[in-house]
Each structure stands twice: as C-alpha cells, then as structure tokens.
Design a protein around this motif. Sequence first.
Motif, short mmCIF file in Angstrom:
data_model
loop_
_atom_site.label_atom_id
_atom_site.label_comp_id
_atom_site.label_asym_id
_atom_site.label_seq_id
_atom_site.Cartn_x
_atom_site.Cartn_y
_atom_site.Cartn_z
N PRO A 416 -4.65 14.37 -11.37
CA PRO A 416 -4.77 15.02 -10.06
C PRO A 416 -3.41 15.15 -9.39
O PRO A 416 -2.53 14.30 -9.58
N ALA A 417 -3.25 16.22 -8.59
CA ALA A 417 -1.97 16.44 -7.92
C ALA A 417 -1.72 15.34 -6.90
O ALA A 417 -0.58 14.98 -6.63
N GLU A 472 -2.26 25.76 -2.56
CA GLU A 472 -1.96 25.24 -1.23
C GLU A 472 -3.24 24.87 -0.48
O GLU A 472 -3.34 23.80 0.11
N GLY A 473 -4.21 25.75 -0.55
CA GLY A 473 -5.44 25.53 0.21
C GLY A 473 -6.37 24.49 -0.41
O GLY A 473 -7.32 24.04 0.23
N ASN A 474 -6.12 24.14 -1.68
CA ASN A 474 -7.07 23.24 -2.35
C ASN A 474 -6.38 22.07 -3.05
O ASN A 474 -6.77 21.67 -4.14
N ARG A 475 -5.36 21.55 -2.42
CA ARG A 475 -4.57 20.49 -3.08
C ARG A 475 -5.42 19.31 -3.54
O ARG A 475 -5.18 18.73 -4.59
N ALA A 490 -13.74 20.50 -9.03
CA ALA A 490 -14.63 20.77 -7.90
C ALA A 490 -15.57 19.60 -7.68
O ALA A 490 -15.99 18.94 -8.63
N LYS A 491 -15.90 19.36 -6.41
CA LYS A 491 -16.78 18.22 -6.10
C LYS A 491 -18.25 18.57 -6.35
O LYS A 491 -19.09 17.70 -6.49
N GLU A 495 -19.20 23.88 -4.06
CA GLU A 495 -17.77 24.05 -3.74
C GLU A 495 -17.12 25.06 -4.68
O GLU A 495 -16.34 25.91 -4.25
N LEU A 496 -17.52 25.00 -5.93
CA LEU A 496 -16.97 25.93 -6.91
C LEU A 496 -17.32 27.37 -6.52
O LEU A 496 -16.47 28.27 -6.53
#
Length: 521
Positions: A416-417, A472-475, A490-491, A495-496
């Motif tokens: 993960p980032a 950017e929007g989904n770090r 995706a949780k 969400e996906l």
Amino acid sequence: MYAPAAMPHTISREAQRRRTFAIISHPDAGKTTLTEHLLLLGGAIHEAGRVKARGEARRARSDWMKIEQERGISVTSAVMTFEYEGAVFNLLDTPGHEDFSEDTYRTLTAADSAVMVIDAAKGIESQTRKLFEVCRLRDIPIMTFVNKLDREARDAFELLDEISDQLQLDVAPMAWPAGHGLNFKGVYDLYTDDFAPFGDSPAPMPADVRDKLEEDVELARAGLARFDAGAYREGHLSPVFFGSALKNFAVRDLLAALARHAPSPRPQAARDREVKPSEHEVSGFVFKVQANMDPNHRDRVAFVRLASGRFRRNMKLVQSGTGKVIGVHNPILFFAKERETVDEAWPGDIIGIPNHGVLRVGDTLSESGEIVFTGIPNFAPEILRRVRLGDPMKQKHLARALASLAEEGVTQVFKPAIGSYWIVGVVGPLQLDVLKSRLRDEYGLDAELEASPYDAARWISAPRDDLEKFTEGNRGGMAADRDGAPVFLAKSAWELGYVAEKFPRVKFAKTRERSDVHGEK
Ligand code: G4P
C-alpha cells in the motif's frame, strides 16, 4: 544472431510427434490412477503405485508439502514425458483442488489438449466444470474418460447427456459399456464392432446384459454424434471412452486415440504475430516456477514450454523485457522415474531450467529476444489479507520471502502507498495455509494473516493526467504490485463501482498479462 541449427522439416517432424496434454478432473475421480497406467503403457514406470510412492518421498523432503499429505490433496503440478507408438507425450499434471485454479490455469496454457476424467457414479462435478471452462477459453480439444465402470455406475446415456448439456459439447462414444460394477462385462467398439471383455477370465455375458447392450448400441448409433477428428480438434466434440483406470481397462484405447488424433503443438500467440513450431528460432514461455523443492538450496526450477525451434543444451536465450541473456546449461526433462539433463528438446516439450529467481511466470525466452508470448494472466485475488509479523525486526526478511513466493505464484503481494505493511492476495483460502506454513518452514517467519480493510484488487491504467488525478483522490486505496504496477485496493464492490463511475477514463482490470510486466523495450 543465431545460426539455423536444424532443417525445418526435422523441427516439423519432431513437433508433429509431440502430444502435450493435461488431465483434468474433480478430486478422487481417478486422475492419479489414470496417470499411473498411462505411464505404465508408455514404459515410463514399471509397476503401479510408483507415482504415489514418488509423491510421498518428495513430500517428506519439503515441509510445505505436509499440507498435501494432511489434506490428501495434490497441490503441485508436475510434468512427465513418455513415448508410445512413435509419439512423445508430455503429460502435465494439474492440481485438482479448486483453490489452485490459478496455478492450474497457467499449466493449461502449456497444454495442447486435455483428457477429462469423470467418475461414472458421479458425472460432472464442480471442479470438472471449472477446469473444462478454462479449456474452453483456449479451445483446447478434450477426450473424455468415464472411469470406475468396475463399480456401480450411472446409466451411460444419462452420463453422456449430462456432459453434453452441462458443458455444451457434442459427445461421441467410441465404445459402449456392457453392464457396470460386478456386472461389468466389457466394452463394445462402435467403430470396429469388436468386443473387449473385462477381467482375466470373463464369464459369459448374462442374457439381460447382452440384450441391453444390443439395444443401447442401436440407440447410441442412431442418436449420438459420430467421432469427427476435425470437430474434436476444434474443441466442439469430445470422444468418450468408458473404462477403469484401476483395472487398466480401456486406458490403452485412450492413449492410442491421443497418439492418433490429439493435436501436435499449435502456433502460439505472441505480441505481433503467431509463432509456428516449425520456425528455426528457439522460443518458449515460462508457465510455472517451483522454488525450494529442496529446502537446503534456494534454487528454483522454471518450467518452460517450448514453442518453436530445436533447443540444444548450453544455448543462450534472451529473456523478454529485461533483455537478460541466460545460458541454459542444465536443462531438465521430467520423467516419471527421475529427472534427466537433456541435450535437445523440441516444440511441445517442457524443460525445467534451474535458476536463482531470474525467470518468472509469463516470461518469454527466445534466441533473438524479440518474441513476447501473450496469454498468461495474473488473476485478481479474491481474498486480501494483511501480514502481521511476530518479530517486527524481520520486515526486510519478510519482503524478500514474499517476493520470492509471489514469483512462484503462491500468492500475490501488494505494498500500500500508505503504511508499512504488506497485503497478500490469494484466489482461495487454502492458499493462505500454504503461504503461512511456507513462511514458517522455509523462511523462519511467524506471520499472522489478518483481516484487511480491502475486498478487491484491480490493476489500473489510464492516460497519465487521469492516473495522477485518480491516485491523488484515492491515496488510501493505492498500492503497487510486486513489479511496481499500480493497483487499486477497494474496500467494497460498492466503492469500486463508485470510483469507476467517477473516473470513467480509468480502466480497472481483474487480471494482468504477465508478459506486460517488464514492459516494452
Ligand atoms: P485423483 O487423482 O483424481 O484424486 O484420484 P485417484 O487416482 O487418487 O483415485 C481416487 C480413488 O479412486 C482411489 O482410491 C483409487 O484407487 C480409486 N480409483 C481410481 N480409479 C478407479 C477405478 O477405475 N475403479 C475403482 N474401483 N477405483 C478407482 P482410494 O481408496 O481413495 O485410494 P487408494 O487407497 O486406492 O490409494
């Protein structure tokens, strides 16, 4: 540059002798037993029971294979080579357990045809169906062996109807069974009218069994498809044999039909063109990597399916993408008895190349380095777990272990980032047990695989601007796979769906073609 090494007609001739096939079945239908008897007929082993004995000896050497033993399932696949009536058979053994469909799928990418084993009392079972679907995706022709006729069985018409209905496949019985179980008397060849009696000292056929056989043969001839080699090779029709693997009955008929009708190596799809087996240039692709077969040596064997040319020992092959030149000095061919170093091999053959982790599933090897085979995908894992280490000081060690197990296809890993932990992804829950015990036994790492907040992993691609905006929007959901490719975790399915709608220019892929991994040069 490479010098042409063999006349194309020799390459064609050798390629045409090859039958590279896999056996697919639901666990317990009799795949191992059938394998054994095929190997016996091919002279590769001399007594039944050898395949299992060999399996157990191997298991004893490797801890992770304890799982196989405890659960009584087979999770590794092997390749075995033998000859029969002038044909060279490369038999790929596919793991039967559903958790390993990913591995199985990859193995099937190396096969030109398949034999489907069905338990005559059970018919089509869940795993048979799944494996069949994989074969259908690639139009792999299939022969069917209805096994265990020496036991109580379902009616042959009913079984054939089931195969035909459930798999949407024409079926052509090659011979018809007379009775079953204690009353199994043999099979009647629908093409030669010969009757092959079952058992050492067959008793005369009771009148009722004979009457039913006569009636059945008439009905079968009138109502069922006749064998058509073209339709079989196109994957539309399956010839069906009735027999008993355990009693070695009708196994020879199956093998003879494979020698006669099963396809020789077909052209393989590469990035810009198809590669024909008869081409001079040697090429092949890695469809499986097996590591730590011997826990004392961190060696790996890459299984390479040769696609063209005449392979010779000590030749240099170029790995697609990286351009790395690999000298193949100790190629292995797998016989049931043992593995042997080979001096030459031909299209359709599977060679094992020992290496230290350079070769990966999906890699192409070729003399020029210009061929890139396509079609070995990475699967979207269905279960995502967070790895928690007993000893947090061993993070680096864990990273190396995960990378190596990922190379082998045991798991997929995502970084993960945000955060300093790893996420592992698997296709089925049994893979988690395998992963945990291999981390412990082979790498000395005690790890818990705990619930993660994620529910799905998708490889993403988009024009650069869109990708940046998305990232950017989904770090919180961004991660990299082991090759650094961007993945969205995706949780939930919701969400996906939500992000997919919000970013219509971003593509979310469930699989990633392994040949894309190294990228174009
Ligand atoms: P698999 O690899 O598809 O899982 O099946 P495998 O060959 O191991 O066979 C599963 C069981 O079915 C074995 O019995 C095997 O002996 C039996 N079997 C296979 N083919 C035939 C057949 O043609 N007729 C009969 N009657 N039985 C057959 P097991 O009791 O589970 O194992 P084992 O104790 O015999 O080793």
